[in-house]
Design a protein around this motif. Structure first.
Motif, mmCIF file in Angstrom:
data_model
loop_
_atom_site.group_PDB
_atom_site.id
_atom_site.type_symbol
_atom_site.label_atom_id
_atom_site.label_comp_id
_atom_site.label_asym_id
_atom_site.label_seq_id
_atom_site.Cartn_x
_atom_site.Cartn_y
_atom_site.Cartn_z
ATOM 1 N N PRO A 202 7.268 -19.928 -9.600
ATOM 2 C CA PRO A 202 7.518 -18.923 -10.648
ATOM 3 C C PRO A 202 6.347 -17.965 -10.783
ATOM 4 N N ALA A 203 6.659 -16.731 -11.113
ATOM 5 C CA ALA A 203 5.614 -15.730 -11.301
ATOM 6 C C ALA A 203 4.778 -16.059 -12.532
ATOM 7 N N GLU A 204 3.577 -15.522 -12.548
ATOM 8 C CA GLU A 204 2.681 -15.789 -13.667
ATOM 9 C C GLU A 204 3.263 -15.289 -14.984
ATOM 10 N N ILE B 263 7.653 -19.310 -20.281
ATOM 11 C CA ILE B 263 9.011 -19.356 -20.839
ATOM 12 C C ILE B 263 9.963 -20.190 -19.990
ATOM 13 N N VAL B 264 9.493 -20.789 -18.887
ATOM 14 C CA VAL B 264 10.365 -21.599 -18.039
ATOM 15 C C VAL B 264 9.704 -22.949 -17.771
ATOM 16 N N TYR B 265 10.552 -23.935 -17.457
ATOM 17 C CA TYR B 265 10.089 -25.226 -16.955
ATOM 18 C C TYR B 265 10.072 -25.151 -15.429
ATOM 19 N N GLU B 266 8.938 -25.474 -14.839
ATOM 20 C CA GLU B 266 8.779 -25.246 -13.404
ATOM 21 C C GLU B 266 9.732 -26.108 -12.575
ATOM 22 N N ASP B 267 9.910 -27.380 -12.934
ATOM 23 C CA ASP B 267 10.809 -28.246 -12.164
ATOM 24 C C ASP B 267 12.251 -27.755 -12.246
ATOM 25 N N ALA B 268 12.693 -27.433 -13.449
ATOM 26 C CA ALA B 268 14.057 -26.928 -13.608
ATOM 27 C C ALA B 268 14.220 -25.568 -12.941
ATOM 28 N N ASP C 234 -7.231 -7.749 -5.942
ATOM 29 C CA ASP C 234 -7.584 -8.947 -6.698
ATOM 30 C C ASP C 234 -6.517 -9.287 -7.732
ATOM 31 N N VAL C 235 -5.954 -8.264 -8.362
ATOM 32 C CA VAL C 235 -4.903 -8.515 -9.346
ATOM 33 C C VAL C 235 -3.648 -9.035 -8.669
ATOM 34 N N PHE C 236 -3.332 -8.527 -7.474
ATOM 35 C CA PHE C 236 -2.188 -9.027 -6.721
ATOM 36 C C PHE C 236 -2.333 -10.522 -6.448
ATOM 37 N N MET C 237 -3.524 -10.933 -6.052
ATOM 38 C CA MET C 237 -3.742 -12.344 -5.771
ATOM 39 C C MET C 237 -3.633 -13.178 -7.042
ATOM 40 N N ARG C 238 -4.128 -12.660 -8.156
ATOM 41 C CA ARG C 238 -4.078 -13.419 -9.397
ATOM 42 C C ARG C 238 -2.655 -13.545 -9.915
ATOM 43 N N LYS C 239 -1.852 -12.511 -9.742
ATOM 44 C CA LYS C 239 -0.468 -12.538 -10.202
ATOM 45 C C LYS C 239 0.501 -13.033 -9.140
ATOM 46 N N ARG C 240 -0.012 -13.529 -8.024
ATOM 47 C CA ARG C 240 0.815 -14.090 -6.957
ATOM 48 C C ARG C 240 1.799 -13.063 -6.411
#
Length: 422
Positions: free
Chosen positions: A108-110, A115-120, A370-376
């Motif tokens: 999931p994006a940063e 607001i989300v559960y990662e497993d679900a 750098d921001v791209f890397m931080r925000k995936r």
């Protein structure tokens, strides 16, 4: 010796000879084309009507139609409420073809981790990717039609794309239980997720909305908190699907926090006019006018509000397909003042912007990576230098297209010499 007619000749002379048979056949083909066109508009249309065009500033509503005026007010209110709760837009990877269908990344994006559960969410992505994949027979029919009748192959692909989009919308809207969302209200009402696509059906995206019970003062984020923000182009640079930036009500409402709507609409229209000249197979040369247009028209208009746009590439897939678009970010060093309504607004003097724009843009570009890397965010900015490294995918008809665009007409050199001899 008697003259024997073939079966085709007997058929032609049965209808009055070659000329009359040709006229009848042409009329039949035109009638068939009209019937198929009407059937396509009636049965192959999308399940949702496009939203109403934004009201221009200063335009007046005809009060002789009170019902239309009330409906317009309701639609504008609904669109404003929808964009107010928007959190993030996640783009599908892939061009939605039979060989490379849409798919979402499992991480999931940063912007949505709160607001989300990662497993679900991972289970939801698996279900979406399974539904977005095409069956083997769909691609087989497309390959056969490409050889026998290419226009039918394109229509077949668009029809399957439209069916796939409708299936994804139906799944997210009514079948999925929204268990990946943390909001209890969103899970109960099956809200908070929405699948949309551009008109060419090549770019799809999944919008995340708040449920209303999060009790978070920092949600939804303001526009400048989303920077750098990626805006991916639809299309692939072909004649049937040129590159274009699709600005829907959500994106227009977000950009209106920093840019006046009429400026944004003019920028999108001008950019799409430039993108129509970009040709797949020659991206390195045809994107140069777009870069020049962004430097001379887009950035000066947006720079007054402290915003800058650059051409960029995003989300390279395993097969080498990367999406192209814009990265929107703020120019460093502008003062922020708080107004009475509590909403911050950037105020930059025109003369200081012209003097400091180049230096600020270079400083901002150095921090984008750098921001791209931080925000995936997978991608990078394209300029006149990095554009040369862009890999342009070519199809099997590229050799024929290369010969067609680089060969001279027969007798061209002879006529030229004869002209100078006079």
């Amino acid at each position: 010796m008697p003259h024997c007619y073939t079966a085709l000749e007997e058929l032609i002379y049965t209808f009055g000879g070659p000329w009359l048979f040709g006229l009848l056949l042409s009329g039949l083909l035109i009638l068939l084309a009209l019937v198929l066109s009407v059937a396509r508009m009636k049965f192959a249309g999308t399940d949702e009507l496009p939203g109403p065009a934004p009201t221009q500033q200063g335009s007046q509503i005809d009060h002789s139609f009170p019902f239309l005026e009330s409906l317009n007010e309701v639609l504008e209110t609904n669109r404003a409420e929808e964009s107010h709760g928007h959190v993030h837009r996640m783009y599908f990877m892939g061009p939605n073809t039979f060989s490379e269908p849409w798919h979402l990344p499992h991480t999931p994006a940063e912007q949505i981790t709160e607001i989300v559960y990662e497993d679900a969410f991972n289970r939801f992505v698996d279900e979406i990717n399974t539904l977005a994949a095409y069956q083997w027979w769909e691609g087989s029919i497309y390959s056969i039609l490409c050889i026998l009748a290419y226009p039918l192959a394109w229509s077949w692909q668009q029809w399957r794309r439209r069916k796939k989009l409708q299936r994804l919308r139906e799944f997210v809207r009514s079948e999925y239980d929204h268990s990946c969302l943390r909001s209890c209200r969103s899970r109960a009402l099956y809200e908070g997720l929405k699948v949309t696509a551009t008109p060419d059906l090549m770019l799809g995206y999944l919008d995340f909305f708040l449920g209303g019970d999060e009790k978070r003062p920092d949600l939804p984020p303001r526009l400048r908190q989303r920077f750098p923000m990626s805006l991916i182009f639809g299309g692939d640079g072909s004649y049937m699907a040129p590159f274009s930036l699709h600005s829907d009500s959500v994106l227009t409402s977000l950009m209106s926090q920093a840019v006046q709507p009429w400026i944004w609409h003019r920028l999108v229209a001008g950019l799409n006019a430039q993108l129509r000249l970009v040709r797949r197979g020659n991206l390195k040369a045809t994107f140069l006018p777009v870069l020049n247009w962004l430097e001379t028209h887009a950035d000066p208009a947006l720079g007054v509000n402290g915003v800058r746009v650059d051409l960029a590439w995003f989300q390279a897939t395993a097969l080498g397909y990367c999406q192209l678009g814009l990265v929107v970010y703020t120019v460093e060093g502008e003062p922020v003042t708080a107004e009475l309504d509590g909403s911050p607004r950037i105020k930059i003097e025109q003369h200081s912007l012209v003097q400091d724009m180049l230096a600020d843009a270079q400083l901002s570009r150095s921090r984008i990576k750098d921001v791209f890397m931080r925000k995936r965010i997978t991608g990078g900015i394209l300029d006149s230098t990095t554009l040369r490294t862009l890999i342009d995918r070519r199809d099997f008809l590229y050799p024929f297209s290369l010969i067609l665009h680089n060969s001279k007409p027969v007798g061209h050199q002879v006529c030229l010499c004869y002209h100078f001899s006079l």
